[in-house]
Each structure stands twice: as structure tokens, then as C-alpha cells.
Design an enzyme around this catalytic site. Structure first.
Site, PDB file in Angstrom:
ATOM      1  N   ASP A 283       0.045  -1.442  -0.122  1.00  0.00           N
ATOM      2  CA  ASP A 283      -0.175   0.551   0.101  1.00  0.00           C
ATOM      3  C   ASP A 283       1.287   1.368  -0.118  1.00  0.00           C
ATOM      4  O   ASP A 283       1.015   2.476  -0.892  1.00  0.00           O
ATOM      5  CB  ASP A 283      -0.927  -0.349   0.679  1.00  0.00           C
ATOM      6  CG  ASP A 283      -1.487  -1.301   1.383  1.00  0.00           C
ATOM      7  OD1 ASP A 283      -1.809  -2.032  -0.066  1.00  0.00           O
ATOM      8  OD2 ASP A 283      -2.132  -1.552   2.306  1.00  0.00           O
ATOM      9  N   ASP A 319       0.349  -0.230  10.133  1.00  0.00           N
ATOM     10  CA  ASP A 319       0.490  -0.632   8.890  1.00  0.00           C
ATOM     11  C   ASP A 319       0.333   0.866   7.788  1.00  0.00           C
ATOM     12  O   ASP A 319       0.675   0.280   7.125  1.00  0.00           O
ATOM     13  CB  ASP A 319      -1.243  -0.753   8.976  1.00  0.00           C
ATOM     14  CG  ASP A 319      -1.936  -1.953   9.098  1.00  0.00           C
ATOM     15  OD1 ASP A 319      -1.291  -2.726   9.934  1.00  0.00           O
ATOM     16  OD2 ASP A 319      -2.554  -2.717   9.011  1.00  0.00           O
TER      17      ASP A 319
END
Length: 345
Positions: A283, A319
Site C-alpha cells: 500500500d 499498517d
């Protein structure tokens, strides 16, 4: 392959939108998909041995939005959340990171999804509790939202396609079959193959993901993903397989990434990086690459900024990593090829 056309580049230091700021300035990139509450151990011991867990948030598409906001671009996230503490935590945290969440819908019936991280000696496993979540209620009507029509880029991933039939129809609405020049925003698609999700859905992932990837303007795929899905392992063959997409970016973990754009093949090696946890690195790479696209940079710089963002993600258990300041990333983008290959951030 045909070149992707973008609207004129906005100033890189333009302020990101936050919750409640309205739509005075359209987002550079709108990311669509599910974000969940994340419960994670504070160290490398397995989940079963942990006396306490920390609460965070995570989702492939919102991770990209956070990365773009951290790199100075206006980013929005569109989805559905439950009317519960987890949903409110997600809205607050994304808003605090500079992501516009004004178009997020609250579902009074379905809950916000949750997942747990379980560290192991070789890799971190994830345990998902998302069946019937609020995000699974997204459908093609969401494609008509003004935020999506006004963006310069809409970013999607294969994760959302596996959540429900209505989510799959939403991606099909946002990624129609290519019929010449794209009308409206360019569409970025990360294949992001999650085998467990597809098994639970009872759907053939290879068959479902291929037309979506081919319909995108920019498609990101891991070399290992392409091999697992379509039996295609060489980057050149992967680019041929996805060839209708004007830009194909093939990531090969620690080896590097190769882009295929305007008939030109560009390879940039990864930076040597100590890996704490790989979750979120893909990502972050997409966020770095798309930031460089918005800035009008060439393919080499796009891949380099993707690697710099991914390296930041690999060095943390979060994350969404804290990205390097732009003065630092710009210095790396200016290195010669030899200096880049010999340098670790």
C-alpha cells in the site's frame, strides 16, 4: 499501451482535506474500500501469548490514502462503517492523518470489521472478522458519488472485489471495460490478492481479478501474486497479460519493481531495508508511486518514491508508516542509478 492523461498538477504542499472541511477542493486521489479496526501485539510474541493488545486501524485503500496525505497530496477515502466505537475510531484517525472522510457512510445495522495480527517466526498471520461488515454493503450506487467524479485518480484494490457481490459490482462500475480514451478520473488498481477472502467468497480469484486489472489505467501487481493467480512469473509476461492497462507495475519484493508505460520498460531495484513486518508495504508503495504521478515525475522517480514509502512501512509494525520528509525523499530521487543501488535510507 496508451499514455495516461491527468489533470494539471496541483501544488504539492496543498493542504489535505479532513473531516468536516467539505468539498471546496476535490481530492487528488479518492480511495475506495474497507478499513477495519486492528488489534495487534506490542512485540513479536504470538497472539496466544499476549496479555494485552493495542488498537489501531488498517485497510489497503485507506493505507494508500494516508500515505498520499503524508506525502502532501489531497486524499479522500470512501466506504461504509458501522455505527460503533471502531467506526468512530477509524474516522477520527483518518481525519487526523489528513484524509477527507466526508463521503463515508455510516451503516446503522452492520458492524465495522475487525482483524487481529498474529506474529510468527517467519511471518505475521492475520485473522479477519469481517463477514457481514458495513463495508460489504457497498454497491455500484456508490460510483455516482461526486467525490469520485471530481478526483484526478480513483484508487481501488482486489480486496474490495472479494468482500461481497455488491462490492464486486461497485468495482465493475468504476472499472468499465476499456473502450478507448478514459472519460473522467484515471483509475489505479492494486491486484492485492487475498486467497482466504476469495475462498470464503467461493469465487475464482484469477477469473475475477484479470478483467479488473486489464480495465485500469495503472495496475499494481506482485510477481508472486501473478504467478499464483495466472501462472505467469516473468515481469515481461505479466505486462503482456495485463497489457490493455496503459501502465503496469510489477513488484518483486526485495529485488525491485518494473513498470511498463508508453512502450518503455523501467526497472528500479529495491533499497536494502531491515524488515520488521511486511504488512502495508504494498500500500505504501502504491501511495509513493501515485504521489510521483501527481507530481508529473518520470517512471524512474515514481518507482523510487514507491520504494522509499515501502521501506518506511517495512521498518514498522504499523499498517501506515511515518513517511520520510519530502526534502529527504527528493534527495533520494535525485541520486544517480549507481548511488541509488548502493544506498539504504
Amino acid at each position: 499501451m496508451h499514455p495516461v492523461q491527468f489533470l494539471p498538477t496541483a501544488p504539492r504542499d496543498a493542504p489535505a482535506q479532513g473531516q468536516g472541511q467539505g468539498q471546496e477542493q476535490p481530492a487528488d486521489v479518492v480511495c475506495v474500500g474497507e478499513t477495519m479496526a486492528v488489534l495487534a501485539p506490542p512485540d513479536s510474541r504470538p497472539l496466544a501469548e499476549q496479555p494485552a493488545l493495542s488498537l489501531g486501524i488498517g485497510g489497503a485503500e485507506s493505507n494508500v490514502a494516508c500515505g498520499l496525505a503524508g506525502l502532501g497530496h489531497r486524499a479522500a477515502w470512501v466506504s461504509r462503517l458501522g455505527d460503533d466505537p471502531f467506526g468512530r475510531r477509524i474516522l477520527a484517525e483518518l481525519g487526523a492523518r489528513g484524509v477527507d472522510v466526508s463521503a463515508v457512510e455510516t451503516d446503522p445495522e452492520r458492524p465495522t470489521g475487525v482483524y487481529f495480527k498474529d506474529p510468527g517466526p517467519d511471518h505475521t498471520r492475520t485473522h479477519y472478522y469481517r463477514r457481514g461488515s458495513a463495508a460489504t454493503g457497498m454497491g455500484p450506487e456508490l460510483a455516482r458519488r461526486p467525490a469520485l467524479r471530481r478526483a484526478r485518480i480513483v484508487h481501488l484494490s482486489g480486496v474490495a472485489a472479494a468482500l461481497s457481490d455488491s462490492c464486486a459490482r461497485l468495482l465493475e462500475a468504476l472499472l468499465p471495460e476499456r473502450d478507448g480514451a478514459r472519460r473522467g478520473p484515471a483509475v489505479s488498481f492494486d491486484v492485492n490478492h487475498r486467497p482466504a477472502l476469495w475462498r470464503a467468497a467461493g469465487t475464482d480469484a484469477a477469473r475475477a481479478l484479470l478483467p479488473l486489472a486489464r480495465a485500469a489505467d495503472i495496475v499494481f501487481v506482485g510477481r508472486d501474486e501473478a504467478e499464483a493467480l495466472w501462472g505467469t512469473a516473468r515481469p515481461d509476461d505479466i505486462a503482456d497479460l495485463l497489457g490493455p492497462a496503459p501502465v503496469v507495475v510489477v513488484k518483486d519484493a526485495e529485488h525491485g519493481a518494473t513498470s511498463y508505460a508508453d512502450g518503455v520498460r523501467t526497472f528500479v531495484p529495491s533499497l536494502p531495508t531491515k524488515v520488521v513486518e511486511p504488512v502495508g508495504a504494498g500500500d505504501a508503495f502504491a501511495a509513493g508511486y501515485l504521489a510521483a504521478v501527481l507530481e508529473g515525475r518520470d517512471e524512474r522517480a515514481r518507482l523510487r518514491l514507491g520504494h522509499l514509502a515501502a521501506a518506511a512501512a517495512l521498518r514498522t509494525r504499523d499498517d501506515v508508516p511515518a513517511l520520510p520528509p519530502r526534502a529527504e525523499t527528493d534527495a533520494f530521487l535525485a541520486l544517480s542509478d549507481a548511488a541509488w543501488a548502493a544506498t539504504a535510507p
